[in-house]
Scaffold this motif. Structure first.
Motif, PDB file in Angstrom:
ATOM      1  N   UNK A   1       0.869  -1.177   0.000  1.00  0.00           N
ATOM      2  CA  UNK A   1       0.000   0.000   0.000  1.00  0.00           C
ATOM      3  C   UNK A   1       0.900   1.219   0.000  1.00  0.00           C
ATOM      4  N   UNK A   2       0.619   2.169  -0.877  1.00  0.00           N
ATOM      5  CA  UNK A   2       1.477   3.343  -1.028  1.00  0.00           C
ATOM      6  C   UNK A   2       0.625   4.591  -1.227  1.00  0.00           C
ATOM      7  N   UNK A   3       1.286   5.735  -1.213  1.00  0.00           N
ATOM      8  CA  UNK A   3       0.635   6.988  -1.563  1.00  0.00           C
ATOM      9  C   UNK A   3       0.706   7.151  -3.080  1.00  0.00           C
ATOM     10  N   UNK A   4      -0.435   7.250  -3.713  1.00  0.00           N
ATOM     11  CA  UNK A   4      -0.461   7.393  -5.174  1.00  0.00           C
ATOM     12  C   UNK A   4       0.167   8.723  -5.592  1.00  0.00           C
ATOM     13  N   UNK A   5       0.966   8.748  -6.676  1.00  0.00           N
ATOM     14  CA  UNK A   5       1.215   7.654  -7.616  1.00  0.00           C
ATOM     15  C   UNK A   5       2.507   6.905  -7.333  1.00  0.00           C
ATOM     16  N   UNK A   6       3.002   6.965  -6.099  1.00  0.00           N
ATOM     17  CA  UNK A   6       4.309   6.389  -5.795  1.00  0.00           C
ATOM     18  C   UNK A   6       4.188   4.913  -5.428  1.00  0.00           C
ATOM     19  N   UNK A   7       5.320   4.213  -5.441  1.00  0.00           N
ATOM     20  CA  UNK A   7       5.367   2.784  -5.150  1.00  0.00           C
ATOM     21  C   UNK A   7       6.023   2.468  -3.812  1.00  0.00           C
ATOM     22  N   UNK A   8       6.609   3.453  -3.164  1.00  0.00           N
ATOM     23  CA  UNK A   8       7.237   3.222  -1.862  1.00  0.00           C
ATOM     24  C   UNK A   8       6.172   2.782  -0.870  1.00  0.00           C
ATOM     25  N   UNK A   9       6.385   1.621  -0.255  1.00  0.00           N
ATOM     26  CA  UNK A   9       5.355   1.003   0.567  1.00  0.00           C
ATOM     27  C   UNK A   9       5.173   1.717   1.902  1.00  0.00           C
ATOM     28  N   UNK A  10       3.911   1.964   2.251  1.00  0.00           N
ATOM     29  CA  UNK A  10       3.565   2.326   3.621  1.00  0.00           C
ATOM     30  C   UNK A  10       3.464   1.065   4.459  1.00  0.00           C
ATOM     31  N   UNK A  11       2.891   0.025   3.872  1.00  0.00           N
ATOM     32  CA  UNK A  11       2.864  -1.312   4.471  1.00  0.00           C
ATOM     33  C   UNK A  11       3.139  -2.307   3.361  1.00  0.00           C
ATOM     34  N   UNK A  12       3.751  -3.444   3.704  1.00  0.00           N
ATOM     35  CA  UNK A  12       4.144  -4.418   2.697  1.00  0.00           C
ATOM     36  C   UNK A  12       3.905  -5.827   3.224  1.00  0.00           C
ATOM     37  N   UNK A  13       3.369  -6.690   2.358  1.00  0.00           N
ATOM     38  CA  UNK A  13       3.045  -8.071   2.719  1.00  0.00           C
ATOM     39  C   UNK A  13       3.741  -9.000   1.728  1.00  0.00           C
ATOM     40  N   UNK A  14       4.688  -9.837   2.170  1.00  0.00           N
ATOM     41  CA  UNK A  14       5.449 -10.687   1.250  1.00  0.00           C
ATOM     42  C   UNK A  14       4.726 -11.968   0.885  1.00  0.00           C
ATOM     43  N   UNK A  15       5.110 -12.507  -0.278  1.00  0.00           N
ATOM     44  CA  UNK A  15       4.660 -13.827  -0.700  1.00  0.00           C
ATOM     45  C   UNK A  15       5.843 -14.551  -1.331  1.00  0.00           C
TER      46      UNK A  15
END
Length: 271
Positions: A86-100
């Motif tokens: 989840x990021x602030x649009x339009x950026x890709x830097x994660x506010x939260x990140x979930x790995x798979x």
């Protein structure tokens, strides 16, 4: 020699005149841009080395936040090769990140401006304090499987597209979705699935039909298209376009931006 154009896909905010554009090319490079649809101006967000699965991504109704599913190009990344962020649009830097550890499931849908539902049971890898909330209840019913179509069909339906029931699908045939442009014209989106023999996993074709269902404007080169007010917007051959409709068909076609010339550039998000 056939020119290979950048791939274009966009997500229009449902309650704001903004959008996020994904520009992919070469295959392991993607850039995001913000699109102000009130004046058709654009601003670069970030580049990433990897792949964003745009059909498993969603933009919050107010256009302020993005949820996306992505992978790194290297298999040496192990469990961190795939992730939902989840990021602030339009950026890709994660506010939260979930790995798979694989490409199954992943991605999500915004249920409000401040809450999102994820297509998986992943645990939080890292995150910053923010007011965004993950919903764990099955508020979204995924009917089209755990991959791209499951999220994409939900997103299309919430954006005003008429989406067919799973029971009505025919094996091997594209999924046909429809959205009204005017009282006369309808945009038809055919979502195709790859055959595993070198074709893309998913791709789209489009046509514009009249009230009788007759395709008067067939657009095989449109790789993404949507209705924006009483206009049609689409991506084709590395560029974004907008056109109006009148009784006789499509007119006043304008190229909004050509993204073919863009090259990777390391950029930081402003947060």
């Amino acid at each position: 020699m056939t020119q290979i154009h950048a791939r274009i896909h966009a997500i229009l905010a449902r309650d704001a005149n903004t959008a996020v554009v994904f520009r992919r090319g070469p295959s392991n490079h993607v850039a995001t841009l913000s699109w102000d649809r009130s004046d058709d101006s654009f601003r670069i967000g970030q580049w990433m080395t990897g792949r964003v699965y745009e059909r498993r991504s969603d933009l919050a109704p107010d256009g302020r936040h993005l949820i996306y599913f992505a992978r790194k190009p290297s298999r040496r990344s192990g469990s961190l090769r795939f992730w939902t962020a989840v990021s602030k649009a339009p950026y890709l830097k994660a506010l939260v990140s979930y790995p798979r550890c694989d490409g199954w499931y992943g991605g999500g849908i915004w249920t409000s401006n401040s809450s999102y539902w994820m297509n998986e049971r992943a645990f939080l890898l890292r995150g910053r304090f923010c007011s965004l909330r993950r919903e764990y209840q099955a508020t979204c019913k995924v009917m089209y499987g755990p991959e791209c179509l499951g999220i994409y069909m939900l997103r299309l339906e919430r954006s005003g597209w008429a989406v067919p029931n799973v029971a009505d699908l025919i094996a091997g045939e594209p999924i046909i979705c429809k959205k009204s442009i005017t009282d006369i014209w309808t945009l038809k989106k055919m979502v195709h699935s790859g055959d595993g023999c070198g074709s893309p996993a998913y791709w789209e074709s489009h046509s514009i039909t009249n009230n009788e269902g007759i395709a008067c404007e067939v657009q095989p080169s449109w790789e993404w298209a949507d209705v924006d007010g009483s206009t049609v917007v689409w991506g084709s051959n590395g560029a974004l376009y907008r056109a109006h409709m009148r009784d006789s068909g499509i007119y006043d076609t304008r190229q909004l931006i050509n993204l073919d010339h863009m090259r990777f550039e390391a950029m930081s998000a402003p947060y």
